[in-house]
Write a protein that holds these residues in place. Structure first.
Motif, PDB file in Angstrom:
ATOM      1  N   LYS A 130       0.831  -1.211   0.000  1.00  0.00           N
ATOM      2  CA  LYS A 130       0.000   0.000   0.000  1.00  0.00           C
ATOM      3  C   LYS A 130       0.862   1.256   0.000  1.00  0.00           C
ATOM      4  CE  LYS A 130      -4.248  -1.393  -0.273  1.00  0.00           C
ATOM      5  NZ  LYS A 130      -5.118  -0.947  -1.398  1.00  0.00           N
ATOM      6  N   ALA A 131       1.979   1.222   0.682  1.00  0.00           N
ATOM      7  CA  ALA A 131       2.899   2.362   0.646  1.00  0.00           C
ATOM      8  C   ALA A 131       3.463   2.548  -0.759  1.00  0.00           C
ATOM      9  CB  ALA A 131       4.030   2.149   1.651  1.00  0.00           C
ATOM     10  N   ALA A 132       3.720   1.444  -1.442  1.00  0.00           N
ATOM     11  CA  ALA A 132       4.196   1.529  -2.827  1.00  0.00           C
ATOM     12  C   ALA A 132       3.151   2.176  -3.725  1.00  0.00           C
ATOM     13  CB  ALA A 132       4.558   0.137  -3.341  1.00  0.00           C
ATOM     14  N   GLU A 133       1.890   1.835  -3.499  1.00  0.00           N
ATOM     15  CA  GLU A 133       0.801   2.478  -4.262  1.00  0.00           C
ATOM     16  C   GLU A 133       0.845   3.993  -4.111  1.00  0.00           C
ATOM     17  OE1 GLU A 133      -3.239   1.405  -3.525  1.00  0.00           O
ATOM     18  OE2 GLU A 133      -2.760  -0.732  -3.460  1.00  0.00           O
ATOM     19  N   ILE A 134       0.947   4.430  -2.872  1.00  0.00           N
ATOM     20  CA  ILE A 134       0.917   5.868  -2.608  1.00  0.00           C
ATOM     21  C   ILE A 134       2.073   6.574  -3.310  1.00  0.00           C
ATOM     22  CG2 ILE A 134       1.162   7.611  -0.784  1.00  0.00           C
ATOM     23  CD1 ILE A 134      -0.323   5.622   1.079  1.00  0.00           C
ATOM     24  N   HIS A 135       3.254   5.965  -3.253  1.00  0.00           N
ATOM     25  CA  HIS A 135       4.403   6.620  -3.881  1.00  0.00           C
ATOM     26  C   HIS A 135       4.303   6.565  -5.401  1.00  0.00           C
ATOM     27  CE1 HIS A 135       8.051   8.753  -3.167  1.00  0.00           C
ATOM     28  NE2 HIS A 135       8.717   8.006  -4.059  1.00  0.00           N
ATOM     29  N   LEU A 136       3.758   5.467  -5.938  1.00  0.00           N
ATOM     30  CA  LEU A 136       3.533   5.395  -7.383  1.00  0.00           C
ATOM     31  C   LEU A 136       2.597   6.509  -7.826  1.00  0.00           C
ATOM     32  CD1 LEU A 136       3.696   4.034 -10.171  1.00  0.00           C
ATOM     33  CD2 LEU A 136       1.878   2.459  -9.410  1.00  0.00           C
ATOM     34  N   ALA A 137       1.544   6.763  -7.058  1.00  0.00           N
ATOM     35  CA  ALA A 137       0.615   7.843  -7.406  1.00  0.00           C
ATOM     36  C   ALA A 137       1.322   9.186  -7.450  1.00  0.00           C
ATOM     37  CB  ALA A 137      -0.549   7.875  -6.414  1.00  0.00           C
ATOM     38  N   ARG A 138       2.233   9.430  -6.511  1.00  0.00           N
ATOM     39  CA  ARG A 138       2.985  10.692  -6.516  1.00  0.00           C
ATOM     40  C   ARG A 138       3.847  10.804  -7.774  1.00  0.00           C
ATOM     41  NH1 ARG A 138       4.600   9.652  -0.305  1.00  0.00           N
ATOM     42  NH2 ARG A 138       3.135  11.075   0.715  1.00  0.00           N
ATOM     43  N   CYS A 139       4.483   9.702  -8.131  1.00  0.00           N
ATOM     44  CA  CYS A 139       5.312   9.715  -9.345  1.00  0.00           C
ATOM     45  C   CYS A 139       4.466   9.998 -10.576  1.00  0.00           C
ATOM     46  CB  CYS A 139       6.036   8.376  -9.499  1.00  0.00           C
ATOM     47  SG  CYS A 139       7.260   8.025  -8.221  1.00  0.00           S
ATOM     48  N   LEU A 140       3.303   9.369 -10.632  1.00  0.00           N
ATOM     49  CA  LEU A 140       2.426   9.565 -11.795  1.00  0.00           C
ATOM     50  C   LEU A 140       1.881  10.991 -11.843  1.00  0.00           C
ATOM     51  CD1 LEU A 140       0.430   6.205 -11.805  1.00  0.00           C
ATOM     52  CD2 LEU A 140       2.455   6.807 -13.132  1.00  0.00           C
ATOM     53  N   ALA A 141       1.648  11.584 -10.673  1.00  0.00           N
ATOM     54  CA  ALA A 141       1.184  12.974 -10.650  1.00  0.00           C
ATOM     55  C   ALA A 141       2.219  13.889 -11.297  1.00  0.00           C
ATOM     56  CB  ALA A 141       0.889  13.415  -9.224  1.00  0.00           C
ATOM     57  N   LEU A 142       3.490  13.611 -11.062  1.00  0.00           N
ATOM     58  CA  LEU A 142       4.557  14.398 -11.691  1.00  0.00           C
ATOM     59  C   LEU A 142       4.547  14.230 -13.206  1.00  0.00           C
ATOM     60  CD1 LEU A 142       7.536  13.693  -9.241  1.00  0.00           C
ATOM     61  CD2 LEU A 142       6.277  15.846  -9.506  1.00  0.00           C
ATOM     62  N   GLU A 143       4.421  12.997 -13.654  1.00  0.00           N
ATOM     63  CA  GLU A 143       4.466  12.721 -15.094  1.00  0.00           C
ATOM     64  C   GLU A 143       3.206  13.184 -15.819  1.00  0.00           C
ATOM     65  OE1 GLU A 143       5.817   9.036 -16.681  1.00  0.00           O
ATOM     66  OE2 GLU A 143       6.876   8.493 -14.833  1.00  0.00           O
ATOM     67  N   GLY A 144       2.071  13.112 -15.132  1.00  0.00           N
ATOM     68  CA  GLY A 144       0.813  13.394 -15.819  1.00  0.00           C
ATOM     69  C   GLY A 144       0.469  14.855 -15.942  1.00  0.00           C
ATOM     70  N   ALA A 145       1.071  15.689 -15.136  1.00  0.00           N
ATOM     71  CA  ALA A 145       0.642  17.091 -15.063  1.00  0.00           C
ATOM     72  C   ALA A 145       0.678  17.784 -16.417  1.00  0.00           C
ATOM     73  CB  ALA A 145       1.506  17.842 -14.050  1.00  0.00           C
ATOM     74  N   GLU A 146       1.749  17.593 -17.185  1.00  0.00           N
ATOM     75  CA  GLU A 146       1.844  18.310 -18.460  1.00  0.00           C
ATOM     76  C   GLU A 146       0.794  17.864 -19.470  1.00  0.00           C
ATOM     77  OE1 GLU A 146       5.026  17.321 -21.359  1.00  0.00           O
ATOM     78  OE2 GLU A 146       5.865  16.070 -19.748  1.00  0.00           O
ATOM     79  N   PHE A 147       0.175  16.708 -19.220  1.00  0.00           N
ATOM     80  CA  PHE A 147      -0.871  16.204 -20.118  1.00  0.00           C
ATOM     81  C   PHE A 147      -2.272  16.411 -19.532  1.00  0.00           C
ATOM     82  CE2 PHE A 147       2.938  13.548 -20.642  1.00  0.00           C
ATOM     83  CZ  PHE A 147       3.252  13.879 -21.951  1.00  0.00           C
ATOM     84  N   GLY A 148      -2.349  17.129 -18.431  1.00  0.00           N
ATOM     85  CA  GLY A 148      -3.648  17.355 -17.795  1.00  0.00           C
ATOM     86  C   GLY A 148      -4.186  16.136 -17.076  1.00  0.00           C
TER      87      GLY A 148
END
Length: 700
Positions: free
Chosen positions: A594-612
């Motif tokens: 579950k901790a890995a999930e949370i950190h994966l979400a943070r990483c994806l938030a960084l990558e996804g921002a430029e694409f909305g």
């Protein structure tokens, strides 16, 4: 649908034993539902039925003649008694004294409410005078493909006389309204033996003195047209004959899966659209035909068709003999822009001083040669019905062009229907779109407590939902339950093992085929395990990591790929756990995953921002009700960890929380809704705990 094979006659479904027990309004309803049950007779929302019934005036008690007629916006196939408008016939006849001529006929609609019988709130439609002034007790106005094929032929009047003799008359095109009602009255007066009339470019009117006579006349007249076309067109190739190959089913679906998100992204700037894919035999035959592009450019004929489909479709530049999807995808932006420009030019050519503003200029129907038809609209039901209407238009083109020349409705006449002030008024009366209208969501773990509650919350606000789960039995039950509450159009299911890469890809492809793209991913699939670390075997550790970490990666990766292709951004919500922030005894595998999930979400938030693409996390805690992970060994294991009985666990969690409250699936669903809605439009990379308060899981 109009077909060229044998065995296509309409069945006479009238049951006199059943009908004999009914009142006259009930027989009207029975007749209407029978006619609307077959799309060869009329499509969804198309056509009208009526009956003139003697009833006691609620004010005087005296018998009066009342017109029962399908109300505005109704569907004869599904209508109930409260779907009919009721109007005094003497008042309707009295309107003739107020009529100032065809240039003023629209004002007559404003008088219809003054004719209402018994304060009926159902609004009367523009077709009311067409039924009122036909001097027969029962009237059907249907849009059968076989008869519209006659109505849309260049020599429509001659064909009507050839097929029906004097039994069915013919009238030239006239927009529905008060004037056409007077035309029909005059026709009946001048042709007392006629049983009906073909309206050029429009459809069929039939009548009778009883409900059964009217119904049987309608069926018989349509069957005669079907039989005549079968005989006349038996040896003639449809649409000039096939000049393009038809791809196989799997290849057709693969092409649709690539095209639909690209089209959706290009046309959803003002409002998200939902798609529908149709590769039925009629559509494939049309798109393979030599004359397809010529016929499509002529536009649809029947107003009921083009109000749903626009006058013309967009023919996608795709060659099934030499498929090059990359080239086709590259050509889409220019083709869609050109269609919009042509619609704007059509609007400028035809607009009147009082025309409403131009509406969405994008195509509704996209024809893909050798592949099928894609339709996009504000919701799934509208997209599906639009496809059904264009199939009707295809059938009309097939029939008319096989025995004559097909004639679409003149451009100005079509515009005057599409941008009719009365049509605009009807559109303005529609309820405002719900907040998630046009949005498409995929929910993993969709058959469980949180997944199903989330689906319900998104459905309430207008989203379409794809439920994904490994438990096929629970999945089928969840789909049935939700479809029963929110209609089958807006709920789909797909089996998904989130640890299987190919199944993840297939689940998103399914969502695309069914709805056209994706806006929301709720990653919620879960398992549970509990054991001291020295008793945790490697298979348990790996299973937690496979489902709760790798599984979340696989579905998020597919969502990213799809959302980036679509180009309209998106929302991803991970359902993690309080355990991802606060350690729990004897649950190292679960908490770590579950901790890995949370950190994966943070990483994806960084990558996804430029694409909305926004990515956020919801952390529930102790959601026992409706949760499958709490239904087995996990409950016993957690109870053992706290040295208590399993049935004491929920109360333990409630008392442990700061707010002393239990947490339910609906509470988690509300948090997920916040993250996928515009309320959180400026939030990404965030965590929202839904745990009734736990100091250990406060984010820092």
């Amino acid at each position: 649908m109009l077909e060229t094979r044998g065995g296509t006659r309409l069945a006479d479904l009238w049951d006199e034993t059943r009908a004999a027990t009914m009142s006259e309004p009930e027989r009207l309803l029975y007749r209407s539902n029978l006619l609307g049950s077959d799309k060869r007779i009329t499509n969804y929302g198309g056509g009208n039925t009526s009956a003139k019934v003697t009833q006691a005036d609620p004010f005087t008690g005296e018998p009066v003649e009342v017109l029962w007629v399908k109300g505005s916006g109704g569907d004869v196939g599904t209508i109930k008694l409260d779907g009919f408008a009721t109007l005094y016939m003497d008042k309707l006849h009295g309107l003739k004294k107020l009529y100032r001529g065809v240039d003023h006929e629209d004002e007559m609609v404003g008088y219809l409410p003054h004719c209402t019988f018994n304060l009926n709130p159902r609004a009367a439609s523009i077709d009311t005078p067409l039924h009122a002034y036909v001097p027969y007790r029962h009237v059907d106005h249907m849009h059968p493909d076989a008869v519209i094929a006659i109505a849309a032929a260049q020599n429509s009047k001659t064909l009507t006389e050839t097929i029906y003799g004097g039994e069915i008359g013919w009238l030239p095109w006239k927009r529905p309204g008060f004037e056409l009602g007077l035309w029909l009255e005059a026709f009946c007066r001048d042709n007392p033996d006629a049983k009906g009339v073909v309206l050029a470019g429009h459809g069929l009117f039939t009548w009778g003195d009883t409900a059964r006579e009217c119904y049987e006349t309608t069926i018989r007249i349509i069957n005669r047209a079907i039989a005549w076309f079968e005989e006349e067109a038996a040896d003639k190739p449809a649409f000039g004959g096939a000049v393009r190959p038809v791809l196989g089913p799997e290849e057709r679906r693969r092409v649709a899966e690539r095209l639909m998100p690209a089209i959706r992204g290009l046309i959803s700037d003002a409002q998200r659209k939902v798609g529908h894919f149709d590769d039925s035999e009629a559509v494939l035959e049309f798109t393979a035909g030599r004359d397809m592009e010529t016929l499509a450019a002529l536009g649809t004929s029947c107003p009921d068709h083009f109000l749903r489909t626009k006058r013309t479709p967009l023919v996608v530049d795709f060659d099934p003999a030499r498929p090059d999807l990359d080239r086709t995808l590259g050509s889409l932006p220019a083709a869609i822009a050109a269609y919009r420009e042509e619609h704007a030019a059509y609007y400028e050519r035809c607009k009147r001083p009082d025309s409403p503003p131009m509406r969405d200029p994008n195509a509704v129907v996209y024809l893909v040669p050798g592949v099928g038809m894609i339709t996009f609209a504000k919701d799934k039901a509208t997209a599906r019905v639009s496809a059904e209407f264009y199939v009707n238009a295809i059938n009309v083109m097939r029939g008319a062009s096989s025995v004559s020349s097909y004639v679409g409705l003149a451009e100005q006449e079509a515009f005057d229907i599409e941008y009719w002030v009365l049509e605009e008024a009807k559109l303005q009366r529609l309820p405002r779109p719900r907040p998630l209208a046009g949005k498409i969501a995929l929910i993993t773990g969709g058959a469980g407590g949180i997944g199903k509650a989330t689906a319900e919350r998104l459905l309430q606000d207008g989203a379409c939902v794809v439920l994904a789960d490994i438990d096929e039995k629970a999945l089928a039950l969840a789909e049935e339950e939700l479809a029963g509450r929110y209609t089958a159009d807006c709920v789909r299911r797909v089996r998904l093992d989130v640890t299987a890469e190919d199944e993840a890809a297939a689940a998103f492809a399914h969502a695309v085929r069914e709805y056209g793209g994706l806006d929301i991913l709720v990653s919620n699939a879960g398992i549970s395990s509990a054991a001291p670390v020295d008793e945790t075997d490697l298979s348990t550790w790996n299973r937690n990591m496979d489902i709760l970490s790798t599984g979340y990666f696989l579905v998020a990766r597919e969502a990213f790929r799809l959302m980036k292709r679509q180009g309209t951004g998106g929302e991803i919500v991970f359902v993690a756990s309080k355990n991802g922030l606060a350690a729990s005894p004897n649950a190292a595998a679960y908490c770590t995953a579950k901790a890995a999930e949370i950190h994966l979400a943070r990483c994806l938030a960084l990558e996804g921002a430029e694409f909305g693409i926004r990515v956020n996390t919801v952390n529930p805690d102790a959601v026992l009700r409706g949760s499958r992970i709490w239904s087995g060994a996990w409950r016993e294991q957690r109870a053992a960890a706290y040295n208590m009985r399993p049935d004491e666990l929920e109360e333990h969690y409630r008392k442990r929380s700061l707010l002393k409250l239990s947490v339910y699936p609906e509470d988690v669903a509300e948090a997920i809704y916040f993250f996928v809605s515009d309320m959180s439009a400026k939030s990404t990379g965030n965590i929202l705990n839904v745990d009734a308060g736990n100091a250990q899981s406060f984010t820092r």
